[in-house]
Design a protein around this motif. Structure first.
Motif, PDB file in Angstrom:
ATOM      1  N   ILE A 132      -8.475  16.132   3.424  1.00 48.14           N
ATOM      2  CA  ILE A 132      -7.007  15.978   3.407  1.00 48.14           C
ATOM      3  C   ILE A 132      -6.556  15.483   2.034  1.00 48.14           C
ATOM      4  O   ILE A 132      -5.574  15.978   1.476  1.00 48.14           O
ATOM      5  CB  ILE A 132      -6.534  15.020   4.529  1.00 48.14           C
ATOM      6  N   PRO A 170       0.806  -1.224   0.000  1.00 45.11           N
ATOM      7  CA  PRO A 170       0.000   0.000   0.000  1.00 45.11           C
ATOM      8  C   PRO A 170       0.841   1.278   0.000  1.00 45.11           C
ATOM      9  O   PRO A 170       0.541   2.226  -0.715  1.00 45.11           O
ATOM     10  CB  PRO A 170      -0.814  -0.130   1.295  1.00 45.11           C
ATOM     11  N   TRP A 228       4.363   8.381   4.887  1.00 47.07           N
ATOM     12  CA  TRP A 228       3.795   7.033   4.735  1.00 47.07           C
ATOM     13  C   TRP A 228       4.822   5.969   4.364  1.00 47.07           C
ATOM     14  O   TRP A 228       4.563   4.799   4.499  1.00 47.07           O
ATOM     15  CB  TRP A 228       2.640   7.058   3.735  1.00 47.07           C
ATOM     16  N   GLN A 268     -11.556   4.063   7.691  1.00 46.53           N
ATOM     17  CA  GLN A 268     -11.429   3.327   8.955  1.00 46.53           C
ATOM     18  C   GLN A 268     -12.676   3.527   9.813  1.00 46.53           C
ATOM     19  O   GLN A 268     -13.292   4.605   9.760  1.00 46.53           O
ATOM     20  CB  GLN A 268     -10.190   3.818   9.701  1.00 46.53           C
ATOM     21  N   CYS A 325      -9.478   6.891  -4.556  1.00 41.21           N
ATOM     22  CA  CYS A 325      -9.352   7.044  -3.122  1.00 41.21           C
ATOM     23  C   CYS A 325      -7.945   6.644  -2.703  1.00 41.21           C
ATOM     24  O   CYS A 325      -7.474   5.565  -3.044  1.00 41.21           O
ATOM     25  CB  CYS A 325     -10.377   6.124  -2.490  1.00 41.21           C
ATOM     26  N   THR A 326      -7.253   7.515  -1.987  1.00 44.41           N
ATOM     27  CA  THR A 326      -5.861   7.247  -1.632  1.00 44.41           C
ATOM     28  C   THR A 326      -5.740   6.501  -0.302  1.00 44.41           C
ATOM     29  O   THR A 326      -4.837   5.691  -0.131  1.00 44.41           O
ATOM     30  CB  THR A 326      -5.104   8.591  -1.517  1.00 44.41           C
ATOM     31  N   PHE A 327      -6.662   6.806   0.602  1.00 49.04           N
ATOM     32  CA  PHE A 327      -6.533   6.243   1.946  1.00 49.04           C
ATOM     33  C   PHE A 327      -7.691   5.307   2.291  1.00 49.04           C
ATOM     34  O   PHE A 327      -8.795   5.463   1.784  1.00 49.04           O
ATOM     35  CB  PHE A 327      -6.440   7.372   2.977  1.00 49.04           C
ATOM     36  N   GLU A 328      -7.372   4.402   3.160  1.00 44.77           N
ATOM     37  CA  GLU A 328      -8.338   3.398   3.599  1.00 44.77           C
ATOM     38  C   GLU A 328      -9.351   4.037   4.554  1.00 44.77           C
ATOM     39  O   GLU A 328      -8.962   4.802   5.444  1.00 44.77           O
ATOM     40  CB  GLU A 328      -7.546   2.307   4.347  1.00 44.77           C
ATOM     41  N   LEU A 381       2.403   1.647  -3.418  1.00 51.10           N
ATOM     42  CA  LEU A 381       1.403   2.075  -4.406  1.00 51.10           C
ATOM     43  C   LEU A 381       1.098   3.565  -4.246  1.00 51.10           C
ATOM     44  O   LEU A 381       0.980   4.292  -5.230  1.00 51.10           O
ATOM     45  CB  LEU A 381       0.118   1.263  -4.253  1.00 51.10           C
ATOM     46  N   LEU A 382       0.998   3.995  -2.999  1.00 51.58           N
ATOM     47  CA  LEU A 382       0.727   5.414  -2.737  1.00 51.58           C
ATOM     48  C   LEU A 382       1.864   6.274  -3.285  1.00 51.58           C
ATOM     49  O   LEU A 382       1.643   7.327  -3.882  1.00 51.58           O
ATOM     50  CB  LEU A 382       0.569   5.634  -1.227  1.00 51.58           C
ATOM     51  N   ARG A 418     -11.138  13.102   5.968  1.00 51.70           N
ATOM     52  CA  ARG A 418     -10.211  12.323   5.127  1.00 51.70           C
ATOM     53  C   ARG A 418     -10.244  12.846   3.683  1.00 51.70           C
ATOM     54  O   ARG A 418      -9.200  13.055   3.060  1.00 51.70           O
ATOM     55  CB  ARG A 418     -10.572  10.834   5.178  1.00 51.70           C
TER      56      ARG A 418
END
Lengths: 172, 171
Positions: free
Chosen positions: B111, B19, B131, B100, B95-98, B22-23, B108
């Motif tokens: 950001i 992850p 990250w 939660q 979408c970049t982030f998971e 990939l980011l 989110r």
């Protein structure tokens, strides 16, 4: 870093990058699983493969460069005229200690760049003879390469060369 | 990181680090699909030929990913220009982030949008530092810039983000 930046940094760290998709991991799995047997593998797939012809080529090139360097230095020393009556400038070449690891390094390039040439005027030699003093300033660069791991060492040395040229004055 | 050196354990390593990689690749590619291609190419090359090299595999992989991304961009430059002309230059926004549990999704998204508006040179440093947890020296090596430049880009990026996010978070 001030407090608000620190706070923001901590907030960013709580975000987790999106999980890698399972189909992507499967794809990599398939690609790695489909690795060809050594006999069928392309022999020179990458320059990072130490068995590659590219490395052989570099080794040969490094060896050729080293031989050329030795030959050039030998030729220059052989042809150097007898020094004129002047204070000799000797560039003391350091004699490096040669532990086993250092032996893996081979010289590959040597170059010098003349960046300043100055006529410093008349000087008197012993016996009242006149001469002109010319100062040449060089930067010498030597490169060694370790063919085992591709590490290299570059040594750059400033060098002043003072030439004293006997001068004769003809009043006519 | 050591796990990558043992045959068969790459999958666990990639599940943990994929992850982040990939980011990171996403900063240098136009779409997530391109980022996946680029990380796959770099990882397979690393696993086949470079895994026995000394050093931090993650830093080595990031350098390799960046090069693969640059090659990919060069290879597809003509196609990209044609697509931009046809679709008006719209890029895929993924979408970049998971997500939660219990988190503020609006925050989110805010950001993510603020990150997208950062200059690319600042965003890549921020992503590598936050990250991928690289040091400024490693970032400098990966991006071929001095470590001090990486550090100042990081500070500029944080300051720009703080400015953008101030009303929501720090106001």
């Amino acid at each position: 870093m001030d407090e608000s930046l620190q706070e923001l940094e901590n907030e960013l760290k709580t975000l987790q990058p999106r999980r890698a998709p399972a189909r992507w991991l499967d794809q990599i799995n398939r690609e790695l699983a489909a690795e060809l047997p050594a006999s069928a593998r392309p022999r020179y797939a990458t320059a990072t493969d130490l068995g590659s012809w590219k490395w052989l080529g570099w080794r040969t090139a490094a060896l050729a460069a080293a031989l050329a360097l030795v030959a050039t230095v030998g030729l220059i020393n052989f042809r150097r005229p007898a020094p004129v009556a002047a204070p000799a400038v000797v560039a003391a070449a350091p004699t490096p200690a040669t532990p086993a690891a250092a032996k893996a390094y081979e010289p590959v390039t040597a170059s010098n760049v003349l960046y300043d040439l100055k006529d410093e005027g008349e000087v008197k030699l012993a016996g009242e003879a006149s001469a002109r003093q010319v100062r040449a300033r060089y930067v010498d660069t030597y490169t060694w390469k370790n063919t085992r791991n591709n590490a290299s060492i570059k040594w750059t040395v400033p060098r002043d060369e003072i030439r004293v040229v006997p001068a004769s004055y003809n009043p006519n | 990181m050591e796990a990558t050196h043992d045959q068969g354990t790459w999958k666990h390593w990639l599940e943990a680090h994929g992850p982040k990689l990939l980011l990171c690749a996403r900063q240098w590619t136009r779409s997530l699909a391109d980022a996946e291609d680029v990380v796959q190419e770099a990882f397979v090359r690393y696993w086949r030929h470079q895994r026995h090299l000394p050093g931090d595999p993650q830093a080595l992989l990031i350098t390799s990913i960046r090069r693969a991304a640059l090659d990919h961009a060069r290879r597809h430059a003509r196609r990209t220009a044609r697509e931009e002309k046809a679709d008006g230059g719209l890029e895929e926004r993924d979408c970049t982030f998971e997500a939660q549990p219990g988190e503020d999704a609006d925050r989110r998204n805010e950001i993510e949008s603020a990150l997208q508006r950062l200059p690319a040179v600042q965003r890549e440093v921020l992503v590598l530092k936050i990250w991928n947890e690289l040091t400024f020296e490693q970032i400098g090596e990966a991006l071929e810039i001095p470590a001090n430049t990486a550090a100042s880009r990081y500070r500029y990026a944080l300051a720009a983000l703080r400015k953008e996010l101030k009303p929501a978070c720090h106001g």
